[in-house]
Design an enzyme around this catalytic site. Structure first.
Site, PDB file in Angstrom:
ATOM      1  N   HIS A 146      75.341  73.163  58.606  1.00 25.68           N
ATOM      2  CA  HIS A 146      74.998  74.522  58.379  1.00 25.68           C
ATOM      3  C   HIS A 146      76.450  75.346  58.789  1.00 25.68           C
ATOM      4  O   HIS A 146      76.712  75.141  60.241  1.00 25.68           O
ATOM      5  CB  HIS A 146      73.979  74.718  59.292  1.00 25.68           C
ATOM      6  CG  HIS A 146      73.459  76.354  59.166  1.00 25.68           C
ATOM      7  ND1 HIS A 146      73.063  76.754  58.271  1.00 25.68           N
ATOM      8  CD2 HIS A 146      73.697  77.335  60.067  1.00 25.68           C
ATOM      9  CE1 HIS A 146      72.649  78.065  58.414  1.00 25.68           C
ATOM     10  NE2 HIS A 146      73.063  78.391  59.554  1.00 25.68           N
ATOM     11  N   ILE A 178      66.230  75.361  70.435  1.00 26.49           N
ATOM     12  CA  ILE A 178      65.598  74.682  68.913  1.00 26.49           C
ATOM     13  C   ILE A 178      66.050  73.116  69.226  1.00 26.49           C
ATOM     14  O   ILE A 178      67.345  72.771  68.842  1.00 26.49           O
ATOM     15  CB  ILE A 178      66.303  75.452  67.907  1.00 26.49           C
ATOM     16  CG1 ILE A 178      66.298  76.707  68.071  1.00 26.49           C
ATOM     17  CG2 ILE A 178      66.045  74.927  66.624  1.00 26.49           C
ATOM     18  CD1 ILE A 178      67.035  78.099  67.083  1.00 26.49           C
ATOM     19  N   MET A 185      68.538  71.226  66.405  1.00 30.12           N
ATOM     20  CA  MET A 185      69.969  71.530  66.350  1.00 30.12           C
ATOM     21  C   MET A 185      70.630  70.228  67.383  1.00 30.12           C
ATOM     22  O   MET A 185      70.373  69.931  68.409  1.00 30.12           O
ATOM     23  CB  MET A 185      70.438  72.625  67.133  1.00 30.12           C
ATOM     24  CG  MET A 185      70.074  74.215  66.477  1.00 30.12           C
ATOM     25  SD  MET A 185      70.467  75.424  67.616  1.00 30.12           S
ATOM     26  CE  MET A 185      72.323  75.443  67.489  1.00 30.12           C
ATOM     27  N   TYR A 224      64.921  75.456  62.008  1.00 33.56           N
ATOM     28  CA  TYR A 224      66.000  76.237  62.655  1.00 33.56           C
ATOM     29  C   TYR A 224      65.890  77.857  62.108  1.00 33.56           C
ATOM     30  O   TYR A 224      65.814  78.531  62.839  1.00 33.56           O
ATOM     31  CB  TYR A 224      67.256  75.603  62.519  1.00 33.56           C
ATOM     32  CG  TYR A 224      68.485  76.636  63.003  1.00 33.56           C
ATOM     33  CD1 TYR A 224      68.850  76.678  64.089  1.00 33.56           C
ATOM     34  CD2 TYR A 224      69.220  76.964  61.795  1.00 33.56           C
ATOM     35  CE1 TYR A 224      70.110  77.562  64.189  1.00 33.56           C
ATOM     36  CE2 TYR A 224      70.391  77.612  62.050  1.00 33.56           C
ATOM     37  CZ  TYR A 224      70.572  78.141  63.041  1.00 33.56           C
ATOM     38  OH  TYR A 224      71.566  78.909  63.151  1.00 33.56           O
ATOM     39  N   HIS A 259      62.839  79.626  63.213  1.00 33.26           N
ATOM     40  CA  HIS A 259      62.541  79.367  64.609  1.00 33.26           C
ATOM     41  C   HIS A 259      62.798  80.766  64.993  1.00 33.26           C
ATOM     42  O   HIS A 259      63.633  81.537  64.878  1.00 33.26           O
ATOM     43  CB  HIS A 259      63.514  78.288  65.280  1.00 33.26           C
ATOM     44  CG  HIS A 259      62.992  78.172  66.686  1.00 33.26           C
ATOM     45  ND1 HIS A 259      63.196  79.091  67.673  1.00 33.26           N
ATOM     46  CD2 HIS A 259      62.337  77.022  67.183  1.00 33.26           C
ATOM     47  CE1 HIS A 259      62.411  78.226  68.928  1.00 33.26           C
ATOM     48  NE2 HIS A 259      62.297  77.174  68.416  1.00 33.26           N
TER      49      HIS A 259
END
Length: 109
Positions: A10, A39, A42, A77, A80
């Site tokens: 990302h 999170i 990640m 993510y 979130h």
């Protein structure tokens, strides 16, 4: 060529509004990195500033790279609440943003 298994990248390019201070940018960088603590999807977070000698950055000075193991993890993510809250605050200091997700491809020569 084959896709690298278990890796989704990302990438975020940020161009800050004129007048945003280094202190404001640093605070947001710490907040962005702190998402790793909230999170689980990640797997890594890296960031840096443009050091290219080609001068083609078009004002995008900061680059962020987050690694996930799956596209579903990336999607979790994005949705979130910690990311949504961060993103809302981060966007207030940005003039422009580019976000790209990809699954790396391994080239064997």
């Amino acid at each position: 060529m084959e896709q690298v298994k278990g890796v989704v990248k990302h990438i975020v390019l940020a161009k800050f509004k004129e007048g945003v201070t280094e202190e404001e940018i640093e605070k947001h960088m710490k907040d962005y990195a702190n998402l790793l603590n909230h999170i689980e999807h990640m797997k890594s977070f890296h960031w840096g500033t443009d050091v290219s000698i080609e001068n083609l950055h078009q004002g995008f000075t900061h680059i962020f790279e987050i690694t996930f193991e799956t596209l579903d993890g990336r999607s979790a993510y994005v949705a979130h609440p910690a990311h949504v809250d961060f993103g809302t605050a981060f966007l207030t200091i940005l003039e422009k943003i580019v976000v790209v997700d990809f699954v790396p491809t391994l080239v064997k020569l």
